[in-house]
Motif scaffolding. Structure first.
Motif, PDB file in Angstrom:
ATOM      1  N   ALA A  53      51.187  43.350  48.032  1.00 50.77           N
ATOM      2  CA  ALA A  53      50.717  42.088  47.491  1.00 50.77           C
ATOM      3  C   ALA A  53      49.550  41.846  48.900  1.00 50.77           C
ATOM      4  O   ALA A  53      48.666  41.549  48.156  1.00 50.77           O
ATOM      5  CB  ALA A  53      51.779  41.044  47.677  1.00 50.77           C
ATOM      6  N   GLU A  54      50.002  42.320  50.119  1.00 48.28           N
ATOM      7  CA  GLU A  54      48.968  41.955  50.994  1.00 48.28           C
ATOM      8  C   GLU A  54      47.632  42.802  50.732  1.00 48.28           C
ATOM      9  O   GLU A  54      46.499  42.074  50.877  1.00 48.28           O
ATOM     10  CB  GLU A  54      49.498  42.586  52.344  1.00 48.28           C
ATOM     11  N   GLU A  55      47.780  44.099  50.303  1.00 48.88           N
ATOM     12  CA  GLU A  55      46.622  44.598  50.198  1.00 48.88           C
ATOM     13  C   GLU A  55      46.041  44.228  48.610  1.00 48.88           C
ATOM     14  O   GLU A  55      44.764  43.895  48.561  1.00 48.88           O
ATOM     15  CB  GLU A  55      46.777  46.037  49.925  1.00 48.88           C
ATOM     16  N   ILE A  56      46.826  44.029  47.896  1.00 48.19           N
ATOM     17  CA  ILE A  56      46.046  43.771  46.292  1.00 48.19           C
ATOM     18  C   ILE A  56      45.598  42.338  46.290  1.00 48.19           C
ATOM     19  O   ILE A  56      44.671  41.793  45.715  1.00 48.19           O
ATOM     20  CB  ILE A  56      47.143  43.862  45.299  1.00 48.19           C
ATOM     21  N   ASN A  57      46.321  41.182  47.067  1.00 45.98           N
ATOM     22  CA  ASN A  57      45.844  39.885  46.819  1.00 45.98           C
ATOM     23  C   ASN A  57      44.463  39.919  47.691  1.00 45.98           C
ATOM     24  O   ASN A  57      43.665  39.008  47.294  1.00 45.98           O
ATOM     25  CB  ASN A  57      46.895  38.820  47.548  1.00 45.98           C
ATOM     26  N   SER A  58      44.359  40.701  48.685  1.00 45.08           N
ATOM     27  CA  SER A  58      42.976  40.491  49.549  1.00 45.08           C
ATOM     28  C   SER A  58      41.903  41.281  48.703  1.00 45.08           C
ATOM     29  O   SER A  58      40.864  40.547  48.622  1.00 45.08           O
ATOM     30  CB  SER A  58      43.185  40.705  50.904  1.00 45.08           C
ATOM     31  N   GLU A  59      42.145  42.146  48.066  1.00 44.85           N
ATOM     32  CA  GLU A  59      41.045  42.755  47.232  1.00 44.85           C
ATOM     33  C   GLU A  59      40.872  41.931  45.927  1.00 44.85           C
ATOM     34  O   GLU A  59      39.742  41.695  45.661  1.00 44.85           O
ATOM     35  CB  GLU A  59      41.745  43.964  46.373  1.00 44.85           C
ATOM     36  N   ALA A  60      41.848  41.076  45.497  1.00 40.94           N
ATOM     37  CA  ALA A  60      41.622  40.304  44.020  1.00 40.94           C
ATOM     38  C   ALA A  60      40.694  39.034  44.899  1.00 40.94           C
ATOM     39  O   ALA A  60      39.852  38.435  44.185  1.00 40.94           O
ATOM     40  CB  ALA A  60      42.813  39.390  43.806  1.00 40.94           C
ATOM     41  N   GLN A  61      40.894  38.488  46.066  1.00 40.02           N
ATOM     42  CA  GLN A  61      40.267  37.810  46.744  1.00 40.02           C
ATOM     43  C   GLN A  61      38.877  37.945  46.891  1.00 40.02           C
ATOM     44  O   GLN A  61      37.984  37.191  46.573  1.00 40.02           O
ATOM     45  CB  GLN A  61      40.818  37.041  48.026  1.00 40.02           C
ATOM     46  N   GLU A  62      38.578  39.180  47.462  1.00 42.29           N
ATOM     47  CA  GLU A  62      37.256  39.784  47.772  1.00 42.29           C
ATOM     48  C   GLU A  62      36.633  39.863  46.268  1.00 42.29           C
ATOM     49  O   GLU A  62      35.286  39.392  46.475  1.00 42.29           O
ATOM     50  CB  GLU A  62      37.286  40.958  48.475  1.00 42.29           C
ATOM     51  N   ALA A  63      37.159  40.178  45.596  1.00 41.36           N
ATOM     52  CA  ALA A  63      36.333  40.467  44.147  1.00 41.36           C
ATOM     53  C   ALA A  63      36.017  39.147  43.632  1.00 41.36           C
ATOM     54  O   ALA A  63      34.979  39.043  43.130  1.00 41.36           O
ATOM     55  CB  ALA A  63      37.330  41.184  43.314  1.00 41.36           C
ATOM     56  N   GLY A  64      36.960  38.112  43.647  1.00 47.93           N
ATOM     57  CA  GLY A  64      36.519  36.697  43.323  1.00 47.93           C
ATOM     58  C   GLY A  64      35.281  36.356  44.006  1.00 47.93           C
ATOM     59  O   GLY A  64      34.517  35.474  43.409  1.00 47.93           O
ATOM     60  N   GLU A  65      35.462  36.361  45.481  1.00 48.60           N
ATOM     61  CA  GLU A  65      34.127  36.111  46.035  1.00 48.60           C
ATOM     62  C   GLU A  65      33.109  36.478  45.619  1.00 48.60           C
ATOM     63  O   GLU A  65      31.875  35.847  45.529  1.00 48.60           O
ATOM     64  CB  GLU A  65      34.520  36.136  47.700  1.00 48.60           C
ATOM     65  N   GLY A  66      33.200  37.866  45.451  1.00 49.59           N
ATOM     66  CA  GLY A  66      31.917  38.601  44.992  1.00 49.59           C
ATOM     67  C   GLY A  66      31.212  38.060  43.756  1.00 49.59           C
ATOM     68  O   GLY A  66      30.063  37.813  43.551  1.00 49.59           O
ATOM     69  N   ARG A  67      32.294  37.625  42.798  1.00 48.83           N
ATOM     70  CA  ARG A  67      31.701  37.037  41.507  1.00 48.83           C
ATOM     71  C   ARG A  67      31.093  35.732  41.769  1.00 48.83           C
ATOM     72  O   ARG A  67      30.129  35.369  41.004  1.00 48.83           O
ATOM     73  CB  ARG A  67      33.125  36.893  40.553  1.00 48.83           C
ATOM     74  N   GLU A  68      31.769  34.824  42.473  1.00 46.90           N
ATOM     75  CA  GLU A  68      31.355  33.617  42.713  1.00 46.90           C
ATOM     76  C   GLU A  68      29.921  33.485  43.311  1.00 46.90           C
ATOM     77  O   GLU A  68      29.006  32.933  43.007  1.00 46.90           O
ATOM     78  CB  GLU A  68      32.068  32.851  44.016  1.00 46.90           C
ATOM     79  N   GLU A  69      29.725  34.736  44.141  1.00 47.38           N
ATOM     80  CA  GLU A  69      28.177  34.764  44.829  1.00 47.38           C
ATOM     81  C   GLU A  69      27.161  35.169  43.727  1.00 47.38           C
ATOM     82  O   GLU A  69      26.179  34.639  43.793  1.00 47.38           O
ATOM     83  CB  GLU A  69      28.149  35.891  45.869  1.00 47.38           C
ATOM     84  N   GLU A  70      27.821  35.957  42.824  1.00 45.69           N
ATOM     85  CA  GLU A  70      26.828  36.390  41.782  1.00 45.69           C
ATOM     86  C   GLU A  70      26.633  35.420  41.029  1.00 45.69           C
ATOM     87  O   GLU A  70      25.526  35.087  40.373  1.00 45.69           O
ATOM     88  CB  GLU A  70      27.619  37.672  41.018  1.00 45.69           C
ATOM     89  N   GLY A  71      27.685  34.381  40.708  1.00 45.36           N
ATOM     90  CA  GLY A  71      27.492  33.393  39.743  1.00 45.36           C
ATOM     91  C   GLY A  71      26.410  32.430  40.725  1.00 45.36           C
ATOM     92  O   GLY A  71      25.576  31.702  39.756  1.00 45.36           O
ATOM     93  N   GLU A  72      26.579  32.210  41.713  1.00 46.02           N
ATOM     94  CA  GLU A  72      25.498  31.316  42.530  1.00 46.02           C
ATOM     95  C   GLU A  72      24.116  31.734  42.616  1.00 46.02           C
ATOM     96  O   GLU A  72      23.141  31.222  42.063  1.00 46.02           O
ATOM     97  CB  GLU A  72      25.751  31.282  43.951  1.00 46.02           C
ATOM     98  N   LYS A  73      24.083  33.411  42.540  1.00 47.51           N
ATOM     99  CA  LYS A  73      22.543  33.854  42.300  1.00 47.51           C
ATOM    100  C   LYS A  73      22.196  33.419  40.856  1.00 47.51           C
ATOM    101  O   LYS A  73      21.085  33.341  40.954  1.00 47.51           O
ATOM    102  CB  LYS A  73      22.517  35.315  42.517  1.00 47.51           C
TER     103      LYS A  73
END
Ligand SMILES: [Fe+2]
Ligand SMILES: [Fe+2]
Length: 188
Positions: free
Chosen positions: A153-173
């Motif tokens: 979970a430690e590894e997977i949750n942070s990957e999920a969080q990073e991926a989510g942030e990446g998408r948010e940035e793309e959304g903002e762009k």
């Protein structure tokens, strides 16, 4: 007549566990199938093998007690399995889905840890040493599985969080582009 002995309660608890483990032999393959992370999938496959072993340890105990294993439905496990199934129906992205499945699986492990802890203590009080050791082996495997899931979970949750942030940035762009378009249209 009311059941008056700890022995009867012990057998009821064992039947509940037997039914819970049997339910899991059907639920774990579905969790493995829905997991995207290879290590997580392996963890479920490995725990499925252990779970079959948990079923046969309980069968050994019923043999020793000369009691039948069937006769109880574990409603707690039924609820946890249903919740897990509901989670897997959600439209989550792969990484977020893995985090969600881990959450469901850890609920299951904690339930089993509580139930085996109780059953083991009853067996100890009843002087059933061989059964204590069988229940202890399973309890250890449930705890190890829970720990393994925490690590994953430690590894997977942070990957999920990073991926989510990446998408948010793309959304903002994307929004930025839309805004630029509107203003250029306005300028024209
Ligand atoms: Fe188990
Ligand atoms: Fe388990």
């Amino acid at each position: 007549m009311a059941k008056g002995s700890l022995q009867e309660l012990y057998i009821d608890e064992l039947r509940d566990l037997y039914n819970a483990e049997t339910q899991l032999t059907k639920a774990l393959p579905k969790m493995a199938k829905n997991a995207s992370n290879a290590e997580l999938r392996q963890a479920f496959e490995e725990h499925l093998r252990q779970t079959s072993e948990h079923v046969s340890r309980l069968e050994q105990i019923f043999d020793m007690l000369e009691e039948k294993a069937a006769g109880k439905k574990c409603l707690g496990m039924e609820g946890l399995v249903k919740e897990g199934a509901e989670t897997m129906q959600e439209d989550y992205d792969d990484l977020v889905m893995d985090s969600a499945i881990i959450g469901a699986a850890q609920r299951v492990e904690h339930y089993e840890i509580a139930a085996y802890g109780t059953a083991k203590e009853f067996a100890r009080l009843l002087g059933e040493d061989e059964q204590v050791s069988l229940l202890e082996q399973t309890l250890e495997e449930e705890k190890q599985t829970d720990e393994r899931l925490t690590q994953l979970a430690e590894e997977i949750n942070s990957e999920a969080q990073e991926a989510g942030e990446g998408r948010e940035e793309e959304g903002e762009k994307g929004e930025g582009k839309r805004r630029a378009k509107t203003s250029s249209r306005r300028a024209a």
